[in-house]
Design an enzyme around this catalytic site. Structure first.
Site, PDB file in Angstrom:
ATOM      1  N   SER A 257      -1.919  25.981  67.654  1.00  0.00           N
ATOM      2  CA  SER A 257      -0.922  25.965  68.847  1.00  0.00           C
ATOM      3  C   SER A 257       0.256  24.917  68.356  1.00  0.00           C
ATOM      4  CB  SER A 257      -1.740  25.158  70.026  1.00  0.00           C
ATOM      5  OG  SER A 257      -0.726  24.649  71.100  1.00  0.00           O
ATOM      6  N   LYS A 258       1.431  25.234  68.981  1.00  0.00           N
ATOM      7  CA  LYS A 258       2.495  24.422  68.605  1.00  0.00           C
ATOM      8  C   LYS A 258       2.518  23.211  69.067  1.00  0.00           C
ATOM      9  CE  LYS A 258       5.815  28.501  68.419  1.00  0.00           C
ATOM     10  NZ  LYS A 258       6.651  29.225  68.856  1.00  0.00           N
ATOM     11  N   ARG A 259       1.411  23.028  70.064  1.00  0.00           N
ATOM     12  CA  ARG A 259       1.054  21.558  70.487  1.00  0.00           C
ATOM     13  C   ARG A 259       0.036  20.683  69.853  1.00  0.00           C
ATOM     14  NH1 ARG A 259       1.835  24.931  74.807  1.00  0.00           N
ATOM     15  NH2 ARG A 259      -0.365  25.595  74.731  1.00  0.00           N
ATOM     16  N   ASP A 260      -0.234  21.492  68.812  1.00  0.00           N
ATOM     17  CA  ASP A 260      -1.166  20.630  67.816  1.00  0.00           C
ATOM     18  C   ASP A 260      -0.839  19.990  67.013  1.00  0.00           C
ATOM     19  OD1 ASP A 260      -3.365  20.105  66.044  1.00  0.00           O
ATOM     20  OD2 ASP A 260      -4.126  22.186  65.801  1.00  0.00           O
TER      21      ASP A 260
END
Length: 481
Positions: A257-260
């Site tokens: 995820s790009k939020r990881d």
């Protein structure tokens, strides 16, 4: 293959080049070059509100940095196929959307977003699990249309899906895949009320007009493919062959995820940290593709020759950070002195004033770390501890440097090197030996206090090399401080 192979990488300029996007671009590039084809760089810029300034240029430049050189793009256009930005192709989308309306395969829809939401809620309350558009506008009368227009409503255009229709295609990765039109969520919008096409419509028009023969993309697009094939069928066009690559997962098996924040995910971040393009390319190559042998390090030429789309993985690909660092360290070791100097200078410059040093001196210092570096920026912390050390915080270490024995070691060592005309490995060995003999101190009790006093850390390169980097005057200054 009958026609010339043409593939595309078509990013949205809503951000920078992501690891997943880079993999898609790479596999498309390898596929094209394997079969003497072309890679098209096309820009899907219709999400105007989310577009990022410089996003397109950044993605294009990062591709070239990786060695993925598009044959066509907004910067190297082919007159037959341009323009290459969707916002410059709006007339084309309108033309084919209106053709579908005339054919009876699409229709104007005047429903507002509020009305759609109300009817969706009503469907949910009625127990409908898979809600879809209820086709309210499919057979509007002239009177109804006139009424909506007088209200100032601007219609969107919806595709008219065939009832009980089956769509089957052969996926290059997954084999035979079948959908029914009931799986597609109802008559979807192909042109929004502002005249901008939706993704699934624009991509069909673009791929057809640009003679795209094969589409390799991530599996998140699998559900889009039947929608696109439905449009191909209605327009009487031959669809390209599709292949959907598996997702990339983190070390816990969860989709990347790009939020990881535990994994760096953008090429620009890797460039800034001092990862080599050859290493990143090589790492991405093995994310979802397996060579016939156990070879791990490839040149681009070798990758093109070895690439076989039938060996694309059918199971998720794990992003292994340790493997990436190992791979990058191997490529750093392969750099010539000249290449290594150019590579490492920007990182050293963040902690050292290189203007006072010759390239030979810079290389001499940098070479002390070459075998241990996983990426360029790793040189910053150990150099920082030498050039401008932090204060010692550990009580145990403070006690060591402030002990009477350590003070005697500092004083004796300073006396040994004060009169030396030149600091060399040999005369430093003599200096240490003399301190050891005079004070009866050896090993850790001799070297550790000096290392701590000079750098504030207990580990790093050889003490002799630290002293050489600092020079005699600075060493004396720090030990007497």
């Amino acid at each position: 293959m009958e026609n010339k192979v043409r593939v595309r990488y078509a990013p949205s300029p809503t951000g920078f080049l992501h690891i997943g996007g880079a993999r898609s671009a790479l596999f498309n590039y390898l596929f094209a070059k394997k079969y003497n084809g072309d890679l098209v760089f096309r820009v899907e810029d219709t999400d105007i509100e989310r577009n990022v300034a410089g996003g397109e240029e950044s993605q294009y430049n990062d591709l070239k940095w990786l060695g993925i050189i598009p044959d066509e793009s907004p910067y190297e256009p082919n007159e037959k196929y341009g323009p290459y930005r969707q916002m410059e192709r709006l007339d084309l989308y309108r033309k084919y959307a209106e053709q579908l309306v005339k054919q009876g395969d699409a229709y104007y829809c005047y429903c507002t977003s509020e009305e759609l939401e109300e009817r969706k809620e009503a469907q949910l309350l009625a127990g409908v699990k898979a809600t879809k558009y209820d086709r309210k506008c499919i057979n509007l009368t002239e009177e109804q249309i006139k009424k909506y227009q007088e209200e100032g409503r601007k219609p969107c255009i919806r595709i008219r899906l065939k009832d009980n229709h089956t769509i089957t295609f052969n996926d290059l990765v997954r084999g035979k895949v079948t959908f029914t039109c009931d799986d597609l969520g109802g008559d979807f919008v192909i042109v929004k009320s502002n005249g901008i096409p939706t993704y699934n419509f624009a991509v069909v028009v673009d791929d057809h007009l640009m003679d795209i023969t094969h589409v390799l993309r991530g599996e998140e697009h699998l559900s889009n493919t039947p929608k696109q094939i439905a449009i191909y069928e209605m327009l009487g066009w031959k669809a390209p062959e599709f292949g959907h690559m598996t997702i990339i997962v983190n070390e816990n098996g969860k989709k990347l995820s790009k939020r990881d924040n535990n994994i760096l995910q953008f090429m620009s971040q890797y460039r800034e940290l001092g990862y080599l393009s050859k290493a990143i390319f090589n790492f991405i190559l093995l994310l979802g593709w397996t060579p016939e042998d156990s070879k791990e390090l490839f040149t681009m030429k070798e990758a093109i020759e070895a690439f076989d789309p039938s060996r694309l993985s059918t199971s998720p690909s794990m992003f292994d950070q340790k493997r990436l660092i190992w791979m990058n360290s191997n490529y750093i070791k392969m750099l010539s002195d000249e290449e290594y100097l150019e590579f490492i200078k920007p990182h050293m410059a963040k902690v050292m004033d290189l203007s006072k040093l010759s390239d030979e001196q810079i290389l001499q210092i940098a070479s002390l770390y070459k075998e241990e570096l996983g990426y360029g920026a790793q040189i910053i912390e150990p150099l920082q501890s030498i050039v401008s050390p932090k204060e010692i915080e550990s009580e145990e270490e403070l006690a060591l440097v402030n002990s009477d024995t350590s003070k005697k070691v500092f004083e004796a060592f300073v006396n040994e090197i004060k009169d030396l005309e030149e600091i060399t490995k040999d005369n430093l060995k003599v200096a240490f030996k003399n301190v050891q003999t005079s004070l009866g101190v050896k090993g850790k009790d001799l070297y550790m206090p000096i290392r701590l006093k000079l750098t504030s850390v207990t580990h790093g390169i050889e003490l002799i090399n630290i002293i050489n980097i600092l020079g005699k005057e600075e060493v004396i200054n720090r030990l007497e401080k």
